[in-house]
Design an enzyme around this catalytic site. Structure first.
Site, mmCIF file in Angstrom:
data_model
loop_
_atom_site.group_PDB
_atom_site.id
_atom_site.type_symbol
_atom_site.label_atom_id
_atom_site.label_comp_id
_atom_site.label_asym_id
_atom_site.label_seq_id
_atom_site.Cartn_x
_atom_site.Cartn_y
_atom_site.Cartn_z
ATOM 1 N N ASP A 193 0.758 -1.236 -0.039
ATOM 2 C CA ASP A 193 -0.035 -0.108 0.031
ATOM 3 C C ASP A 193 0.761 1.419 -0.028
ATOM 4 O O ASP A 193 0.700 2.091 -0.640
ATOM 5 C CB ASP A 193 -0.885 0.111 1.105
ATOM 6 C CG ASP A 193 -1.911 1.183 1.050
ATOM 7 O OD1 ASP A 193 -2.402 1.603 -0.031
ATOM 8 O OD2 ASP A 193 -2.613 1.644 2.233
ATOM 9 N N ASP A 220 -9.917 -2.068 3.214
ATOM 10 C CA ASP A 220 -9.798 -1.347 4.659
ATOM 11 C C ASP A 220 -10.733 -2.009 5.488
ATOM 12 O O ASP A 220 -10.618 -2.198 6.869
ATOM 13 C CB ASP A 220 -10.026 0.130 4.759
ATOM 14 C CG ASP A 220 -8.968 0.849 4.040
ATOM 15 O OD1 ASP A 220 -7.837 0.317 4.010
ATOM 16 O OD2 ASP A 220 -9.247 2.025 3.412
#
Length: 546
Positions: free
Chosen positions: A374, A435
């Protein structure tokens, strides 16, 4: 700055992960492309136009500008009023396009095309124009160009919809004065609270569901339930992410995002198709878990020597219909976001129920690798790309594809506080499926560990609280710093550290690391259960033989 907007169509990826819910995790790699919270870096402004013939006629229109070129005033009182000159009959690529009366001290409106934005701006500056508006028929994107030429721009440059130019002339006439400004978008919006409760609720519910036995097994004897558990384990082996499959899985994610970077305009439709199928299956599984507990309307019919309940067919048709509606109206932002969020929540719930982490070791490997992934694709890749944009941003926006399609990998809620973004479209606060899913896999493992070790849900409760705290920390940093932050940067440490401390405090770190008795059954345990079952079955089936 930390802002959201559909009109700008620019999204900064924070984290990325979305997996297909069909059986077999390799298919999941196709949807597991994009993790994250996406924030759009808004560069919207307002063109406030009024008629010189009557001051009562005032209209406001959306404009898109590049703040790195020439920022606009943030308030109307600090903005300058210009006389607007319509030159939409030309593209202003050279001085020959300038009319004989000149454009000195004017706000000039020209058509997009034939040359770059900077070339148009250079001609306008050379002829002493005060501002430049470029009318576009193909959508609004931030003006861009070579960064080394930014210092040559001495006037505001912005894009406006050609339809707005036509409407403005129709309403206000030919004598128009206009002002350009860009009021700040509030950093805090109540929509993020809705996003917060959706995320925490989905993680908690999906993880709790992963530890619930199926209704059929609840009514069985202990011996039969043990056999059912062993059968379920064998069936779900393909849905377990071991350390080796985690590494392979992360490689698939990296390959897919790179492919999307180069072939977005084709692969985006593949992702849409996969999400449609996966969300249909997920919604059916979620609703069937509730419907099957209703003791009524159990009429059925025979089909190919199998008895099928009518309500099962009706439910399947209902789920397919909802997915079809989403496919048809997926770009209608005014209302389709509600259906999209429902499908997205069902997708995440079914994912957490279906995919299982065998032990804490796999959870740590997965979360840490995706955290590195990420951060790399958000912050490091701009150093290597030609336009200095991260690959994550390019993939999230589909820059240059011209398709106008967006990847369906986020939960989104319209912003509730009116702002300039409201004038330019329907702005959203968004949260990527990743998430929810990535930390949710750890929470789901904690739930199953509690069930199998009779831990009174201590791991599940504390890990859920840690996830909520990490999500709150993410939003606080976004609001305070006003810049994009990878959500996993906060979610991963909060959840992993909480679980580790809990396991150490309960003196269960070793078994928590390697998995519970049920998750990691040894050969001796398995043989013991099979022997016990073999001794019990003859007694129960035919007592007279003893």
């Amino acid at each position: 700055k930390h802002r959201w907007s559909r009109a700008a169509m620019r999204m900064r990826a924070e984290t990325v992960l979305a997996m297909a819910t069909v059986r077999g995790w390799p298919v999941a790699g196709v949807l597991l492309l994009l993790l994250g919270v996406f924030q759009a870096e808004a560069q919207e402004g307002i063109l406030r136009a009024s008629s010189k013939e009557t001051s009562l006629k005032i209209r406001e229109y959306c404009i898109i500008f590049n703040a790195q070129w020439m920022p606009l005033p943030s308030t109307l009182t600090n903005a300058t009023n210009y006389q607007l000159q319509d030159l939409t009959s030309t593209v202003l690529c050279n001085s020959s396009d300038v009319p004989a009366e000149g454009i000195k001290d004017k706000l000039v409106v020209v058509m997009r095309g034939n040359c770059t934005f900077i070339e148009k701006a250079r001609v306008a500056v050379g002829n002493q124009a005060k501002a430049l508006l470029i009318a576009s028929n193909t959508g609004l994107i931030p003006p861009s160009g070579n960064t080394s030429e930014y210092d040559q721009l001495q006037i505001p440059v912005a894009l406006i919809s050609y339809a707005d130019v036509v409407s403005m002339k129709k309403v206000l006439g030919n004598q128009i004065s206009a002002t350009l400004y860009s009021p700040p978008v509030p950093s805090m919006d109540y929509s993020i609270l809705i996003i917060f409760f959706i995320a925490v609720g989905t993680v908690a519910l999906g993880s709790y569901w992963s530890g619930i036995e199926e209704p059929e097994s609840e009514s069985l004897s202990p011996e039969s339930r043990s056999k059912t558990r062993r059968g379920s384990k064998n069936e779900d082996t393909a849905n377990i992410l071991t350390p080796i499959t985690v590494l392979f899985f992360v490689i698939i994610v990296i390959v897919m995002i790179v492919l999307l970077y180069f072939f977005y305009k084709w692969l985006v439709y593949v992702v849409i198709a996969i999400f449609s199928v996966a969300s249909t299956i997920s919604l059916f599984n979620c609703l069937w878990a509730l419907v099957r507990r209703i003791p009524y309307c159990k009429c059925s019919f025979m089909c190919s020597n199998r008895r099928i309940e009518v309500r099962l067919v009706v439910l399947a048709l209902f789920c397919v219909s909802l997915a079809a509606v989403w496919v048809v109206f997926r770009n209608n932002d005014r209302w389709i976001w509600i259906l999209h969020d429902c499908l997205g929540v069902a997708f995440c719930l079914n994912f957490l129920k279906t995919l299982k982490m065998p032990h804490f070791k796999s959870c740590v490997i997965l979360l840490v690798l995706l955290l590195i992934y990420d951060v790399f694709f958000v912050f490091i890749t701009p150093l290597f790309t030609p336009n200095h944009e991260s690959i994550m941003v390019e993939v999230a926006t589909g820059s240059g594809s011209g398709s106008g399609e967006k990847l369906p990998v986020v939960i989104r809620v319209p912003r509730l506080v009116p702002s300039v973004a409201t004038l330019c479209g329907i702005p959203f606060s968004v949260l990527g499926f990743g998430d929810i899913i990535v930390p949710g896999l750890l929470v789901a493992y904690c739930r199953r560990f509690d069930v199998e070790t009779n831990g009174y849900s201590i791991y599940f409760i504390l890990c859920t609280i840690a996830y909520a705290a990490g999500m709150m920390l993410t939003f606080v940093v976004l609001i305070v710093m006003k810049m994009a932050q990878p959500a996993l940067l906060y979610l991963v440490p909060c959840t992993l550290i909480t679980c580790t401390i809990t396991a150490i405090a309960r003196k269960e770190l070793r078994i928590f690391w390697t998995g519970s008795v049920y998750e990691m059954m040894t050969p001796v345990d398995a043989a013991s259960e099979e022997t016990t079952a073999a001794l019990i079955e003859p007694v129960s089936e035919n007592p007279s033989e003893i």
